[in-house]
Design a protein around this motif. Structure first.
Motif, PDB file in Angstrom:
ATOM      1  N   GLN A 118       0.831  -1.199   0.000  1.00 19.21           N
ATOM      2  CA  GLN A 118       0.000   0.000   0.000  1.00 19.21           C
ATOM      3  C   GLN A 118       0.867   1.250   0.000  1.00 19.21           C
ATOM      4  N   GLY A 119       0.548   2.188  -0.886  1.00 19.45           N
ATOM      5  CA  GLY A 119       1.300   3.436  -0.968  1.00 19.45           C
ATOM      6  C   GLY A 119       2.494   3.378  -1.902  1.00 19.45           C
ATOM      7  N   ARG A 120       2.873   2.186  -2.310  1.00 20.26           N
ATOM      8  CA  ARG A 120       4.047   2.037  -3.176  1.00 20.26           C
ATOM      9  C   ARG A 120       3.713   1.432  -4.528  1.00 20.26           C
ATOM     10  N   VAL A 121       2.526   0.844  -4.637  1.00 14.68           N
ATOM     11  CA  VAL A 121       2.139   0.164  -5.866  1.00 14.68           C
ATOM     12  C   VAL A 121       0.873   0.797  -6.445  1.00 14.68           C
ATOM     13  N   THR A 122       0.807   0.827  -7.758  1.00 19.41           N
ATOM     14  CA  THR A 122      -0.408   1.249  -8.446  1.00 19.41           C
ATOM     15  C   THR A 122      -0.670   0.277  -9.588  1.00 19.41           C
ATOM     16  N   MET A 123      -1.871  -0.259  -9.597  1.00 16.54           N
ATOM     17  CA  MET A 123      -2.284  -1.154 -10.679  1.00 16.54           C
ATOM     18  C   MET A 123      -3.362  -0.465 -11.502  1.00 16.54           C
ATOM     19  N   THR A 124      -3.205  -0.534 -12.811  1.00 10.28           N
ATOM     20  CA  THR A 124      -4.151   0.092 -13.716  1.00 10.28           C
ATOM     21  C   THR A 124      -4.426  -0.842 -14.884  1.00 10.28           C
ATOM     22  N   THR A 125      -5.468  -0.510 -15.623  1.00 14.47           N
ATOM     23  CA  THR A 125      -5.758  -1.240 -16.850  1.00 14.47           C
ATOM     24  C   THR A 125      -6.111  -0.255 -17.952  1.00 14.47           C
ATOM     25  N   ASP A 126      -5.870  -0.669 -19.187  1.00 12.94           N
ATOM     26  CA  ASP A 126      -6.302   0.063 -20.373  1.00 12.94           C
ATOM     27  C   ASP A 126      -7.175  -0.903 -21.155  1.00 12.94           C
ATOM     28  N   THR A 127      -8.488  -0.737 -21.047  1.00 12.79           N
ATOM     29  CA  THR A 127      -9.385  -1.697 -21.685  1.00 12.79           C
ATOM     30  C   THR A 127      -9.344  -1.572 -23.209  1.00 12.79           C
ATOM     31  N   SER A 128      -8.894  -0.432 -23.735  1.00 12.08           N
ATOM     32  CA  SER A 128      -8.840  -0.268 -25.193  1.00 12.08           C
ATOM     33  C   SER A 128      -7.771  -1.167 -25.811  1.00 12.08           C
ATOM     34  N   THR A 129      -6.769  -1.513 -25.029  1.00  5.76           N
ATOM     35  CA  THR A 129      -5.694  -2.382 -25.525  1.00  5.76           C
ATOM     36  C   THR A 129      -5.604  -3.687 -24.743  1.00  5.76           C
ATOM     37  N   SER A 130      -6.540  -3.922 -23.840  1.00  4.85           N
ATOM     38  CA  SER A 130      -6.551  -5.146 -23.008  1.00  4.85           C
ATOM     39  C   SER A 130      -5.221  -5.347 -22.292  1.00  4.85           C
ATOM     40  N   THR A 131      -4.739  -4.264 -21.721  1.00  5.87           N
ATOM     41  CA  THR A 131      -3.430  -4.307 -21.072  1.00  5.87           C
ATOM     42  C   THR A 131      -3.555  -3.863 -19.616  1.00  5.87           C
ATOM     43  N   ALA A 132      -2.896  -4.597 -18.743  1.00  2.83           N
ATOM     44  CA  ALA A 132      -2.802  -4.232 -17.336  1.00  2.83           C
ATOM     45  C   ALA A 132      -1.393  -3.761 -17.033  1.00  2.83           C
ATOM     46  N   TYR A 133      -1.297  -2.872 -16.067  1.00  2.00           N
ATOM     47  CA  TYR A 133      -0.008  -2.320 -15.680  1.00  2.00           C
ATOM     48  C   TYR A 133       0.150  -2.394 -14.168  1.00  2.00           C
ATOM     49  N   MET A 134       1.396  -2.593 -13.751  1.00  2.00           N
ATOM     50  CA  MET A 134       1.741  -2.564 -12.332  1.00  2.00           C
ATOM     51  C   MET A 134       2.961  -1.667 -12.178  1.00  2.00           C
ATOM     52  N   GLU A 135       2.802  -0.604 -11.404  1.00  2.00           N
ATOM     53  CA  GLU A 135       3.918   0.295 -11.133  1.00  2.00           C
ATOM     54  C   GLU A 135       4.302   0.170  -9.674  1.00  2.00           C
ATOM     55  N   LEU A 136       5.590  -0.037  -9.425  1.00  2.00           N
ATOM     56  CA  LEU A 136       6.116  -0.120  -8.070  1.00  2.00           C
ATOM     57  C   LEU A 136       7.153   0.979  -7.903  1.00  2.00           C
ATOM     58  N   ARG A 137       6.992   1.779  -6.875  1.00  2.00           N
ATOM     59  CA  ARG A 137       7.845   2.951  -6.662  1.00  2.00           C
ATOM     60  C   ARG A 137       8.806   2.728  -5.497  1.00  2.00           C
ATOM     61  N   SER A 138       9.737   3.647  -5.366  1.00  2.00           N
ATOM     62  CA  SER A 138      10.719   3.609  -4.264  1.00  2.00           C
ATOM     63  C   SER A 138      11.346   2.231  -4.136  1.00  2.00           C
ATOM     64  N   LEU A 139      11.875   1.755  -5.236  1.00  2.00           N
ATOM     65  CA  LEU A 139      12.424   0.403  -5.276  1.00  2.00           C
ATOM     66  C   LEU A 139      13.599   0.225  -4.329  1.00  2.00           C
ATOM     67  N   ARG A 140      13.659  -0.969  -3.745  1.00  2.00           N
ATOM     68  CA  ARG A 140      14.751  -1.358  -2.852  1.00  2.00           C
ATOM     69  C   ARG A 140      15.350  -2.646  -3.405  1.00  2.00           C
ATOM     70  N   SER A 141      16.503  -2.994  -2.890  1.00  2.00           N
ATOM     71  CA  SER A 141      17.163  -4.210  -3.385  1.00  2.00           C
ATOM     72  C   SER A 141      16.295  -5.445  -3.140  1.00  2.00           C
ATOM     73  N   ASP A 142      15.513  -5.445  -2.071  1.00  2.69           N
ATOM     74  CA  ASP A 142      14.685  -6.618  -1.810  1.00  2.69           C
ATOM     75  C   ASP A 142      13.417  -6.657  -2.666  1.00  2.69           C
ATOM     76  N   ASP A 143      13.273  -5.726  -3.573  1.00  2.00           N
ATOM     77  CA  ASP A 143      12.217  -5.796  -4.584  1.00  2.00           C
ATOM     78  C   ASP A 143      12.674  -6.570  -5.816  1.00  2.00           C
ATOM     79  N   THR A 144      13.939  -6.967  -5.832  1.00  9.50           N
ATOM     80  CA  THR A 144      14.437  -7.791  -6.930  1.00  9.50           C
ATOM     81  C   THR A 144      13.656  -9.099  -6.955  1.00  9.50           C
ATOM     82  N   ALA A 145      12.990  -9.357  -8.072  1.00  6.49           N
ATOM     83  CA  ALA A 145      12.081 -10.502  -8.142  1.00  6.49           C
ATOM     84  C   ALA A 145      11.576 -10.664  -9.566  1.00  6.49           C
ATOM     85  N   VAL A 146      10.953 -11.803  -9.802  1.00  9.16           N
ATOM     86  CA  VAL A 146      10.169 -11.994 -11.017  1.00  9.16           C
ATOM     87  C   VAL A 146       8.738 -11.573 -10.713  1.00  9.16           C
TER      88      VAL A 146
END
Lengths: 103, 123
Positions: B65-93
């Protein structure tokens, strides 16, 4: 927050064995919200069982799930070579996983 | 055939942001939700949150909460995930998954997954 625990964390089994994996929630949850996945390294997780006991389309019938209160169980009857993987229960959040490897 | 295709690997410095995309095909995008799940090296699966492609309603895991934003664009059927203030422990798949929940009352089960996007956070 609902926390999920699994036991065991790992197990060794042979082809043909019957394997059971347990999952417990720290508070009451509906069986409708409990699902099981199989995950192999480098691959996407695969939904096996949804709503505690419903077999996902295309999943072999040797996989089954059951529920009793806050306790949930995944059973694999007659383990096959392709079943060696990590298994997760999930209710939004995932349990810590159970790694099944070859004895 | 139903597919979720994600954007490519990213390398970011600590403090930066990353935005991962997930393009859906082969099904009616707005009939389902999209959840995002990550797996750090040697760790288990971690659910980050869910967005309804039907109405954009979101439900984020408290940890993000407060660091992630999930959005969608229904015109292109695409979802997005933005993660901010990245730290080394955010390294992941980071993976998107088609979520059977279209509304908050429905159960979050993930039946189709993207191929995963490796995000490396390093100075």
């Amino acid at each position: 927050d609902i926390q999920m625990t699994q036991s065991p964390s790992s197990l060794s089994a042979s082809v043909g064995d019957r394997v059971t994996i347990s999952c417990r929630a720290n508070q009451s949850i509906s069986a409708y919200h409990l699902h099981w996945y199989q995950h192999k390294p480098g691959k996407a997780p695969k939904l096996l069982i949804y709503a505690a006991s419903s077999l996902q389309s295309g999943v072999p019938s040797r996989f089954s799930g059951s529920a009793s209160g806050t306790d949930f169980t995944l059973t694999i009857n007659s383990l096959q070579p392709e079943d060696f993987a990590t298994y997760y229960c999930q209710q939004k959040t995932f349990g810590p996983g159970t790694k099944v490897d070859i004895k | 055939q139903v597919h979720l295709v994600q954007s490519g690997a990213e390398v970011k410095k600590p403090g930066a942001s990353v935005k991962v995309s997930c393009k859906a095909s082969g099904y009616t995008f707005t009939a389902y939700g999209i959840s995002w799940v990550r797996q750090a090296p040697g760790q288990g699966l971690e659910w980050m949150g869910w967005i309804s492609a039907y109405n954009g309603y979101t439900n984020y895991e408290q940890k993000f909460q407060g660091r992630v934003t999930m959005t969608t664009d229904t015109s292109t059927s695409t979802a997005y995930m933005e993660l901010r203030s990245l730290r080394s422990d955010d390294t992941a798949v980071y993976s998107c998954a088609r979520d059977l929940a279209r509304t908050p009352l429905e159960s979050n089960a993930f039946d189709i997954w993207g191929q995963g996007t490796m995000v490396t956070v390093s100075s």
